[in-house]
Design a protein around this motif. Structure first.
Motif, PDB file in Angstrom:
ATOM      1  N   ARG A 184     -12.725  50.656   5.184  1.00 34.76           N
ATOM      2  CA  ARG A 184     -13.228  50.871   6.583  1.00 34.76           C
ATOM      3  C   ARG A 184     -14.570  51.713   6.624  1.00 34.76           C
ATOM      4  NH1 ARG A 184      -8.593  52.996   9.048  1.00 34.76           N
ATOM      5  NH2 ARG A 184      -7.872  50.912   9.017  1.00 34.76           N
ATOM      6  N   ARG A 217     -22.484  40.279   6.407  1.00 34.80           N
ATOM      7  CA  ARG A 217     -20.841  39.908   6.542  1.00 34.80           C
ATOM      8  C   ARG A 217     -20.250  40.350   5.250  1.00 34.80           C
ATOM      9  NH1 ARG A 217     -19.143  34.433   9.195  1.00 34.80           N
ATOM     10  NH2 ARG A 217     -19.890  35.332  11.100  1.00 34.80           N
ATOM     11  N   PRO A 219     -14.391  38.092   2.099  1.00 38.09           N
ATOM     12  CA  PRO A 219     -13.274  38.401   1.533  1.00 38.09           C
ATOM     13  C   PRO A 219     -13.016  37.851   0.195  1.00 38.09           C
ATOM     14  CG  PRO A 219     -12.869  37.206   3.510  1.00 38.09           C
ATOM     15  CD  PRO A 219     -14.445  37.097   3.255  1.00 38.09           C
ATOM     16  N   VAL A 220     -12.421  38.619  -0.727  1.00 39.29           N
ATOM     17  CA  VAL A 220     -12.201  38.090  -2.139  1.00 39.29           C
ATOM     18  C   VAL A 220     -10.654  38.658  -2.409  1.00 39.29           C
ATOM     19  CG1 VAL A 220     -14.576  38.396  -2.714  1.00 39.29           C
ATOM     20  CG2 VAL A 220     -13.198  40.376  -2.817  1.00 39.29           C
ATOM     21  N   PRO A 221     -10.241  38.008  -3.434  1.00 39.49           N
ATOM     22  CA  PRO A 221      -8.885  38.435  -3.966  1.00 39.49           C
ATOM     23  C   PRO A 221      -8.869  39.880  -4.566  1.00 39.49           C
ATOM     24  CG  PRO A 221      -9.551  36.412  -4.922  1.00 39.49           C
ATOM     25  CD  PRO A 221     -10.963  37.007  -4.216  1.00 39.49           C
ATOM     26  N   GLU A 222      -7.577  40.718  -4.384  1.00 42.36           N
ATOM     27  CA  GLU A 222      -7.466  42.149  -4.594  1.00 42.36           C
ATOM     28  C   GLU A 222      -7.760  42.247  -6.152  1.00 42.36           C
ATOM     29  OE1 GLU A 222      -4.693  43.779  -1.786  1.00 42.36           O
ATOM     30  OE2 GLU A 222      -4.294  45.148  -3.705  1.00 42.36           O
ATOM     31  N   SER A 223      -7.312  41.405  -6.887  1.00 38.22           N
ATOM     32  CA  SER A 223      -7.301  41.697  -8.469  1.00 38.22           C
ATOM     33  C   SER A 223      -8.480  41.142  -8.889  1.00 38.22           C
ATOM     34  CB  SER A 223      -6.074  40.947  -9.070  1.00 38.22           C
ATOM     35  OG  SER A 223      -6.613  39.684  -9.481  1.00 38.22           O
ATOM     36  N   GLN A 254      -9.248  37.806 -10.394  1.00 39.54           N
ATOM     37  CA  GLN A 254      -9.292  36.460  -9.655  1.00 39.54           C
ATOM     38  C   GLN A 254     -10.447  36.716  -9.018  1.00 39.54           C
ATOM     39  OE1 GLN A 254      -5.917  35.848  -7.057  1.00 39.54           O
ATOM     40  NE2 GLN A 254      -4.464  36.132  -8.672  1.00 39.54           N
ATOM     41  N   ILE A 256       1.102  49.163 -13.681  1.00 39.90           N
ATOM     42  CA  ILE A 256      -0.526  49.182 -13.614  1.00 39.90           C
ATOM     43  C   ILE A 256      -0.879  50.435 -12.683  1.00 39.90           C
ATOM     44  CG2 ILE A 256      -0.307  46.528 -13.696  1.00 39.90           C
ATOM     45  CD1 ILE A 256      -0.894  46.251 -10.751  1.00 39.90           C
ATOM     46  N   GLU A 277      -1.425  51.301  -9.522  1.00 42.46           N
ATOM     47  CA  GLU A 277      -0.793  51.492  -8.219  1.00 42.46           C
ATOM     48  C   GLU A 277       0.629  52.210  -8.890  1.00 42.46           C
ATOM     49  OE1 GLU A 277      -2.942  52.290  -6.560  1.00 42.46           O
ATOM     50  OE2 GLU A 277      -2.238  51.195  -4.759  1.00 42.46           O
ATOM     51  N   ASP A 278       1.455  51.296  -9.680  1.00 44.60           N
ATOM     52  CA  ASP A 278       2.907  52.012  -9.930  1.00 44.60           C
ATOM     53  C   ASP A 278       2.676  53.346 -10.449  1.00 44.60           C
ATOM     54  OD1 ASP A 278       4.168  49.428  -9.425  1.00 44.60           O
ATOM     55  OD2 ASP A 278       3.120  48.449 -11.296  1.00 44.60           O
ATOM     56  N   ARG A 323       0.450  55.619 -10.111  1.00 41.97           N
ATOM     57  CA  ARG A 323       0.288  56.427  -8.941  1.00 41.97           C
ATOM     58  C   ARG A 323       1.273  56.419  -8.076  1.00 41.97           C
ATOM     59  NH1 ARG A 323      -1.719  56.123  -3.628  1.00 41.97           N
ATOM     60  NH2 ARG A 323      -1.895  53.804  -3.581  1.00 41.97           N
ATOM     61  N   ASP A 378      -3.136  36.417  -2.024  1.00 41.22           N
ATOM     62  CA  ASP A 378      -3.444  37.161  -3.572  1.00 41.22           C
ATOM     63  C   ASP A 378      -2.788  38.441  -3.567  1.00 41.22           C
ATOM     64  OD1 ASP A 378      -4.970  35.012  -4.268  1.00 41.22           O
ATOM     65  OD2 ASP A 378      -6.947  35.838  -3.387  1.00 41.22           O
ATOM     66  N   ASP A 396       0.172  39.289  -6.298  1.00 40.35           N
ATOM     67  CA  ASP A 396      -0.112  40.485  -7.136  1.00 40.35           C
ATOM     68  C   ASP A 396       1.157  41.465  -6.963  1.00 40.35           C
ATOM     69  OD1 ASP A 396      -2.504  39.931  -7.849  1.00 40.35           O
ATOM     70  OD2 ASP A 396      -3.742  41.274  -6.715  1.00 40.35           O
ATOM     71  N   ARG A 439       6.695  50.548  -4.744  1.00 39.99           N
ATOM     72  CA  ARG A 439       5.808  49.513  -4.596  1.00 39.99           C
ATOM     73  C   ARG A 439       6.231  48.925  -3.174  1.00 39.99           C
ATOM     74  NH1 ARG A 439       1.762  46.876  -6.853  1.00 39.99           N
ATOM     75  NH2 ARG A 439       1.088  47.719  -8.836  1.00 39.99           N
TER      76      ARG A 439
END
Lengths: 406, 502
Positions: free
Chosen positions: A11, A29, A32-36, A39, A219, A221-222, A224, B113, B117, B137
């Motif tokens: 944001r 503009r 958008p792209v993949p999160e990982s 990818q 990974i 996020e886990d 964290r 995606d 993930d 998660r």
């Protein structure tokens, strides 16, 4: 209209970009792209290799410069002033054959998040400087917390899943133990050495003792999730955790940040972060350069640091009062950075980096899960990397940190 | 412009306006149809994103349940199935959003995606039985994605609501427009049709009624017609031709009337003036015979008798002409109802001597009352009866029968005799002046039938004869009925058509 292939459009970034459009009249503009990240790289390469001019500005990961270098404009001259203020290691990471193919947008590096309240509670006056101290403090706090009715409490969480994040963790282990870098500057593969084996073996020892058995599937996020929910004392992660943890009910005000602990040989922190590059195919070259200049400006970098917690690659901002107020640990880390930063062997491996990293992480993962002994694992990685890169099979026989690359 | 072109233009204009109106209206209907289609597509989109949201919600709930079971063997197949369902629905949604300029396809792709993930990460965690990490998660990362999806759905909803409102408004406006256009087209074409119709009708009817009036005037014998028709169309041509014909006829009529009047004037003047010298001739020839007959030789006496006869005959001729021309010029002709059998009685009385002398018999049927001049009718009957007696067969006493029948609003009289008859070759001539079948043999000057014809015609009737030599004659003549309205019966007498011209 500039098309910016950005990661997760924060944001904050939208606000910053709107400001740019207001100032310059150039609309931007988000594509958008993949999160990982992997990818995202695939998608960017599809666009770049097909010569599409659809996207003007690309987000470039720390490990990609060698891969995307041929598709990107050289920014050395057009952004000379801005680049001169950046951390040299960060700029160097994006320098391919003398061309600076991307400008650093934000800096990331491995750091240790610790529960200052628990340290105090268990009588530790400072965060661990070394892995040994970490092990001691982690196990004591873990034992103590479990006795106090927290059976699922763990001492230390990190990224142990078989992926890029494990490469980063393992690089820090290997380097801090004096095991050097898997790919050395002289085009040699260097994994199967005693220091590295000692390092892997130490980390494997954490699994199920001070770290949860599941850590081998964690990974970012886990790890964290566990730490931020108050289930662990220490977390090895990146700068992005800081603002999130500050806003979390469980750990807010109870944590602090330290450099990744040192090994017997040195302190090592893997460089991460994102860059911005301009496609050679762009039809809006000047607008794109103006956009990069804006994104690298002191104003935007300060705003991103203060409001988003993104670490600026700029050296001068590491002394900025507003930035330091928002990220207090930034000053100490910045001053140490030139000595502790290690880079992933991305520029050496070039386009093969992905496979190199996967092989390395996979080998280490095999050790962590106990499928192979550390020595077997190191030997297997060594063979794999030699096979993948064609580099010399020259593991150092004795721990020597002098050859480490940055 | 000709009438044909005018009519074609009028109908063409109306047809053109109706066609325009119909075209615009059908264009509006097409728009409405398009918008309706958009509406359907909009609903499809909404459904698609709602399905995606439901999928993500289901993933969240289902995986939550599974993570509580802490059974990795149950987790992975369910996770795979949920993942596939979501992926299919995202594919479906992407189809609907493919060609829209919204960021939705990107969001959907990123969602796939991101969820992928999460599935990968959770799969790894279940393999090492770290259910705490799985649950964390679900609570953190998956919830965040779910809220992202909610945001997307809200965004799409707002987008779609706006689009639907726009479409509905467009449809309403289109319907209104179509109504207005149809009404306008109808009114305009009606107005134009009425205006053109009136114009065309007037432009045709006005000259036509002028022409009609002129024709009536013409029929009434007034050739002095003026037509004011400016139109240069078919009617204009007809009117012009009519006007020219009327003018020419008027000219001819005037000339004819003038010459006729001149002739009658001449006849009267001549006969009147001729009487004076004739009287002198006959007076002195009488005096000569009375005083000097004895002094004349036999031959002289014979010559003198010729002279006396000729002057007497001349007197008769002139009297006949005078009588005839008096009939012609008599303006004081007064009609009254007359009993024709009375007229016949007077005639029989007048001819009493001749009747007795020739032993003639005169019979008649019941005779009607007619309208006319008593004096002239007496003369008419006397001429016809006199002629019938005069042209009797030798040794056969004349028989004369008079009858009358109604015929076409007139009385048709028939005067039938058993006389010598008339050869059909003379039937046309006998009604002319000075015409006598056998000159001198029966006396008279040949004016009788001419005068008779004149009288009948002055009464608006006709006279004709049917006869053959040795078979007697039948004279037919018609006279107006007295029973009928006087004006109606006698209207013909004043009209130029029935006015005698010779």
């Amino acid at each position: 209209m500039l098309m910016w292939m950005a990661g997760n459009a924060h944001r904050l970034d939208r606000r910053i970009v709107d400001e740019f459009t207001r100032k310059t009249g150039i609309p931007v503009r988000f594509v958008p792209v993949p999160e990982s990240a992997s990818q995202q790289l695939t998608q960017e390469l599809i666009l770049l290799e097909h010569g599409s001019s659809a996207v003007d500005v690309f987000q470039v990961d720390t490990t990609w410069p060698a891969i995307v270098a041929s598709y990107m404009l050289d920014l050395k001259d057009v952004l000379a002033k801005e680049l001169s203020d950046e951390q040299p290691a960060v700029v160097e990471n994006a320098t391919i054959d003398g061309r600076i193919i991307a400008a650093p947008l934000l800096m990331e590096y491995g750091m240790l998040y610790y529960r200052s309240d628990l340290l105090k509670k268990y009588g530790f006056s400072r965060p661990p400087h070394t892995w040994s101290e970490l092990e001691t403090e982690a196990s004591r706090i873990q034992r103590g917390e479990r006795l106090r009715g927290r059976p699922d409490f763990w001492g230390y969480v990190w990224q142990g899943a078989d992926y890029e994040g494990l490469t980063c963790n393992a690089l820090e282990w290997q380097s801090s133990h004096g095991g050097g870098n898997p790919l050395e500057q002289d085009h040699a593969v260097n994994v199967n050495n005693p220091a590295a084996i000692r390092a892997f073996s130490r980390a494997a020892g954490w699994v199920g003792t001070i770290s949860p058995p599941g850590v081998v599937a964690y990974i970012e996020e886990d790890s964290r999730n566990i730490w931020q929910s108050g289930r662990a004392a220490f977390l090895r992660s990146w700068g992005y955790v800081y603002p999130l943890a500050k806003g979390s009910a469980e750990v807010s005000g109870k944590f602090s940040v330290a450099p990744v602990p040192a090994g017997p040989a040195r302190r090592a922190s893997v460089l991460g972060g994102w860059y911005l590059g301009i496609s050679k195919r762009t039809r809006h070259r000047n607008e794109a350069i103006e956009f990069l200049r804006y994104m690298l400006s002191r104003q935007v970098q300060t705003e991103r640091a203060v409001n988003g917690g993104f670490l600026p690659p700029s050296r001068s901002l590491s002394r900025d009062r507003a930035v330091l107020h928002a990220i207090p640990f930034f000053a100490s880390i910045s001053s140490e950075m030139p000595d502790v930063i290690i880079r992933r062997p991305a520029s050496l491996a070039g386009a093969r980096y992905g496979r190199v990293s996967r092989a390395y992480a996979h080998g280490v993962h095999m050790i962590l899960t106990g499928n192979v002994t550390p020595a077997e694992g190191a030997s297997a990685i060594q063979a794999d990397l030699v096979h993948l890169t064609g580099f010399a099979d020259r593991p150092q026989q004795f721990g020597n940190s002098a050859q480490e690359s940055r | 412009m000709s009438i044909g072109r005018r009519l074609a233009l009028a109908f063409g204009s109306v047809a053109f306006i109706i066609a325009c109106g119909a075209a615009i209206a059908s264009w509006q209907f097409h728009n409405i149809l398009e918008e309706t289609r958009t509406l359907t597509a909009v609903d499809d989109k909404v459904l698609a994103v709602y399905r995606v949201r439901a999928d993500v919600g289901a993933i969240r709930r289902r995986l939550d349940d599974l993570s509580r079971l802490r059974d990795a063997s149950a987790f992975s197949p369910s996770a795979r199935r949920l993942r596939k369902e979501l992926s299919d629905d995202i594919d479906q949604a992407l189809l609907y959003f493919r060609e829209t300029g919204t960021p939705i396809p990107g969001t959907l792709g990123a969602l796939r995606d991101a969820i992928g993930d999460q599935f990968d990460a959770m799969q790894r965690l279940t393999e090492v039985n770290d259910w705490t990490a799985v649950r964390l998660r679900l609570d953190n990362q998956v919830d965040e994605i779910l809220s992202g999806v909610r945001e997307m759905v809200e965004h799409v909803n707002a987008d779609v609501t706006e689009q639907r409102d726009r479409s509905l408004k467009e449809i309403e406006a289109g319907q209104r427009r179509a109504q207005i256009i149809l009404a306008l087209t109808m009114l305009t074409s009606l107005a134009i049709a009425v205006a053109l119709g009136l114009y065309v009708t007037r432009s045709i009817v006005a000259p036509l009624s002028q022409l009609k009036a002129a024709a009536h005037q013409f029929a009434a014998g007034d050739f002095n017609v003026t037509l004011r028709i400016g139109a240069k169309d078919e009617l204009g041509d007809v009117s012009n031709a009519f006007a020219i014909a009327a003018r020419k006829l008027n000219d001819y009529y005037s000339t004819l009337k003038r010459s006729n009047e001149d002739l009658e004037q001449f006849a009267y003047a001549a006969s009147h003036d001729l009487q004076e010298p004739l009287r002198t001739i006959s007076t002195f020839s009488e005096l000569l015979r009375e005083r000097h007959q004895n002094t004349l030789s036999h031959e002289g006496q014979e010559f003198l008798s010729y002279l006396v006869d000729a002057s007497a005959r001349m007197r008769q001729l002139i009297a006949g002409i005078l009588e005839y021309s008096r009939l012609v010029s008599a303006e004081d002709h007064q009609s009254e109802a007359i009993e024709s059998d009375e007229v016949l009685g007077v005639v029989v009385q007048n001819l009493q001597a001749t009747i007795e002398q020739t032993r003639a018999t005169i019979t008649h049927d019941e005779l009607p009352r007619v309208l006319g001049s008593r004096q002239q009718l007496i003369q008419l009957f006397q001429n016809l009866v006199g002629n019938a007696i005069k042209y009797r067969r030798d040794e056969v006493p004349p028989h004369i029968h008079i009858s009358a029948n109604e015929d076409d609003g007139m009385w048709k009289f028939c005067c039938e005799d058993n006389g010598i008859g008339i050869d059909s070759m003379y039937h046309l001539h006998i009604f002319g002046m000075f015409k006598q079948l056998e000159r001198g043999s029966q006396g008279g000057v040949g004016m009788g039938l001419a005068i008779s014809r004149r009288i009948v015609e002055r009464h608006g009737g006709t006279i004709s004869v049917i006869s053959a030599v040795g078979k007697g004659s039948r004279f037919y003549f018609t006279l107006p009925c007295a029973e009928k309205d006087v004006g109606a019966v006698c209207c013909g007498t004043g009209s130029p058509a029935s006015k005698p011209v010779a």
